[in-house]
Each structure stands twice: as structure tokens, then as C-alpha cells.
Motif scaffolding. Structure first.
Motif, PDB file in Angstrom:
ATOM      1  N   ARG A  24      -4.133  -8.820  -2.988  1.00  0.00           N
ATOM      2  CA  ARG A  24      -4.132  -8.326  -4.130  1.00  0.00           C
ATOM      3  C   ARG A  24      -5.035  -9.833  -4.397  1.00  0.00           C
ATOM      4  NH1 ARG A  24       0.819  -6.681  -6.734  1.00  0.00           N
ATOM      5  NH2 ARG A  24       0.210  -4.733  -6.061  1.00  0.00           N
ATOM      6  N   ASN A  25      -4.612 -11.251  -4.104  1.00  0.00           N
ATOM      7  CA  ASN A  25      -5.202 -12.697  -4.941  1.00  0.00           C
ATOM      8  C   ASN A  25      -5.396 -13.376  -3.899  1.00  0.00           C
ATOM      9  OD1 ASN A  25      -2.440 -13.114  -5.685  1.00  0.00           O
ATOM     10  ND2 ASN A  25      -2.851 -12.505  -7.562  1.00  0.00           N
ATOM     11  N   LEU A  26      -5.640 -14.914  -4.114  1.00  0.00           N
ATOM     12  CA  LEU A  26      -5.791 -15.360  -2.877  1.00  0.00           C
ATOM     13  C   LEU A  26      -4.149 -16.282  -2.936  1.00  0.00           C
ATOM     14  CD1 LEU A  26      -9.049 -16.513  -1.304  1.00  0.00           C
ATOM     15  CD2 LEU A  26      -7.473 -15.366  -0.718  1.00  0.00           C
ATOM     16  N   VAL A  27      -3.171 -15.613  -2.756  1.00  0.00           N
ATOM     17  CA  VAL A  27      -1.903 -16.810  -3.010  1.00  0.00           C
ATOM     18  C   VAL A  27      -1.614 -17.831  -1.384  1.00  0.00           C
ATOM     19  CG1 VAL A  27       0.511 -16.769  -3.495  1.00  0.00           C
ATOM     20  CG2 VAL A  27      -1.160 -15.812  -4.722  1.00  0.00           C
TER      21      VAL A  27
ATOM     22  N   LEU B 197       0.947  -1.021  -0.256  1.00  0.00           N
ATOM     23  CA  LEU B 197      -0.170   0.084  -0.171  1.00  0.00           C
ATOM     24  C   LEU B 197       0.723   1.152   0.231  1.00  0.00           C
ATOM     25  CD1 LEU B 197      -2.797  -1.129   3.045  1.00  0.00           C
ATOM     26  CD2 LEU B 197      -2.819  -1.620   0.264  1.00  0.00           C
ATOM     27  N   ASN B 198       0.582   2.515  -0.995  1.00  0.00           N
ATOM     28  CA  ASN B 198       1.823   3.529  -0.843  1.00  0.00           C
ATOM     29  C   ASN B 198       1.103   4.236   0.626  1.00  0.00           C
ATOM     30  OD1 ASN B 198      -0.903   5.199  -0.993  1.00  0.00           O
ATOM     31  ND2 ASN B 198      -0.668   4.924  -2.949  1.00  0.00           N
TER      32      ASN B 198
ATOM     33  N   SER C  14      -9.585  -6.983  -0.637  1.00  0.00           N
ATOM     34  CA  SER C  14      -8.464  -7.321  -1.997  1.00  0.00           C
ATOM     35  C   SER C  14      -8.567  -5.967  -1.390  1.00  0.00           C
ATOM     36  CB  SER C  14      -9.757  -7.071  -2.696  1.00  0.00           C
ATOM     37  OG  SER C  14     -10.994  -5.515  -2.796  1.00  0.00           O
ATOM     38  N   GLU C  15      -7.328  -5.390  -2.191  1.00  0.00           N
ATOM     39  CA  GLU C  15      -6.647  -3.840  -2.248  1.00  0.00           C
ATOM     40  C   GLU C  15      -7.309  -2.710  -2.015  1.00  0.00           C
ATOM     41  OE1 GLU C  15      -2.303  -2.565  -3.852  1.00  0.00           O
ATOM     42  OE2 GLU C  15      -3.137  -4.689  -5.160  1.00  0.00           O
ATOM     43  N   LYS C  16      -8.505  -3.208  -3.293  1.00  0.00           N
ATOM     44  CA  LYS C  16      -9.031  -1.905  -3.405  1.00  0.00           C
ATOM     45  C   LYS C  16     -10.102  -1.889  -2.331  1.00  0.00           C
ATOM     46  CE  LYS C  16      -9.385  -2.671  -8.515  1.00  0.00           C
ATOM     47  NZ  LYS C  16      -9.737  -2.932 -10.125  1.00  0.00           N
ATOM     48  N   TRP C  17     -10.100  -2.685  -1.463  1.00  0.00           N
ATOM     49  CA  TRP C  17     -10.645  -2.246  -0.105  1.00  0.00           C
ATOM     50  C   TRP C  17     -10.288  -1.018   0.461  1.00  0.00           C
ATOM     51  CZ3 TRP C  17      -9.348  -2.885   5.254  1.00  0.00           C
ATOM     52  CH2 TRP C  17     -10.299  -2.634   5.769  1.00  0.00           C
ATOM     53  N   ALA C  18      -8.883  -1.456   0.839  1.00  0.00           N
ATOM     54  CA  ALA C  18      -8.265  -0.165   1.616  1.00  0.00           C
ATOM     55  C   ALA C  18      -7.845   1.021   0.962  1.00  0.00           C
ATOM     56  CB  ALA C  18      -6.689  -0.923   1.799  1.00  0.00           C
TER      57      ALA C  18
ATOM     58  N   PHE D 195     -14.655   2.904   6.681  1.00  0.00           N
ATOM     59  CA  PHE D 195     -14.194   1.774   6.433  1.00  0.00           C
ATOM     60  C   PHE D 195     -15.448   1.434   5.648  1.00  0.00           C
ATOM     61  CE2 PHE D 195     -11.038   2.426  10.033  1.00  0.00           C
ATOM     62  CZ  PHE D 195     -10.184   1.854   9.160  1.00  0.00           C
ATOM     63  N   LEU D 196     -15.483   0.506   4.557  1.00  0.00           N
ATOM     64  CA  LEU D 196     -15.905   0.175   3.391  1.00  0.00           C
ATOM     65  C   LEU D 196     -16.741  -1.537   4.642  1.00  0.00           C
ATOM     66  CD1 LEU D 196     -14.660   0.602   0.237  1.00  0.00           C
ATOM     67  CD2 LEU D 196     -17.067   1.856   0.870  1.00  0.00           C
ATOM     68  N   ARG D 197     -18.186  -2.193   4.016  1.00  0.00           N
ATOM     69  CA  ARG D 197     -18.276  -3.215   5.020  1.00  0.00           C
ATOM     70  C   ARG D 197     -17.318  -4.180   3.624  1.00  0.00           C
ATOM     71  NH1 ARG D 197     -24.532  -3.860   4.584  1.00  0.00           N
ATOM     72  NH2 ARG D 197     -23.495  -5.995   5.919  1.00  0.00           N
ATOM     73  N   GLU D 198     -17.043  -4.861   4.726  1.00  0.00           N
ATOM     74  CA  GLU D 198     -15.853  -5.752   4.414  1.00  0.00           C
ATOM     75  C   GLU D 198     -16.661  -6.855   3.287  1.00  0.00           C
ATOM     76  OE1 GLU D 198     -16.117  -5.371   7.188  1.00  0.00           O
ATOM     77  OE2 GLU D 198     -14.369  -4.576   7.762  1.00  0.00           O
ATOM     78  N   TYR D 199     -17.916  -7.164   3.464  1.00  0.00           N
ATOM     79  CA  TYR D 199     -18.818  -7.800   2.583  1.00  0.00           C
ATOM     80  C   TYR D 199     -18.614  -7.840   0.950  1.00  0.00           C
ATOM     81  CZ  TYR D 199     -22.492 -10.791   0.946  1.00  0.00           C
ATOM     82  OH  TYR D 199     -23.167 -11.936   0.544  1.00  0.00           O
TER      83      TYR D 199
END
Length: 79
Positions: free
Chosen positions: A35-38, A7-8, A55-59, A68-72
Motif C-alpha cells: 500500500r505504501n513503502l514501510v 488482496l481480496n 502498488s496495491e492498485k497494480w494488482a 498484467f499491467l506494465r509495472e513501470y
């Protein structure tokens, strides 16, 4: 906690101002940002304690709108 994501600084600062705390200890983790499930070591350790794998986009989106957005809607799924 993040895995395979950098994250920047602006996102980290915004999330910290909102009350987020960053850790490298899986036992203290509540959210794992990826970023993806690894199946990295961090991912596997965090699975025991982190209720949210998002996902990174949530952050980045949460930081942008300053709440903070709903994680769901941002959960990572393994198909």
C-alpha cells in the motif's frame, strides 16, 4: 508477495488464473505488492530479489482487466 496489503479473494483468483503465483518466501518473489513503502521485514527481504515493488492498485487493476499491467507506471517511490 504482499506486505501490509490484503488482496481480496476475487483479485487473488483472477491473478492466479492469469499465471501469478503467490509466495511467502522472499527468495521466490518477483513482485512485492504494498500500500505504501514501510520497511517491514518482508519488504527488506524481498528487496534483494523482487525486481518490482508495485502498488496495491497494480494488482487490483491488472485483475480487473485480466492482463498484467506494465509495472513501470505502478512502482512505489520513497521520497
Amino acid at each position: 508477495m504482499t506486505t501490509q496489503v490484503s488482496l481480496n479473494d476475487d483479485v487473488i483468483k483472477a491473478l492466479t488464473r492469469m499465471g501469478a503465483k503467490f509466495t511467502t518466501k522472499p527468495a521466490e518473489c518477483t513482485h512485492l505488492v504494498c500500500r505504501n513503502l514501510v520497511r517491514t521485514e518482508k519488504f527488506l527481504c524481498a528487496m534483494a530479489t523482487a525486481p518490482y515493488v508495485v502498488s496495491e492498485k497494480w494488482a487490483t487493476t491488472s485483475a480487473a482487466i485480466k492482463t498484467f499491467l506494465r509495472e513501470y507506471y505502478w512502482h512505489m517511490f520513497d521520497l
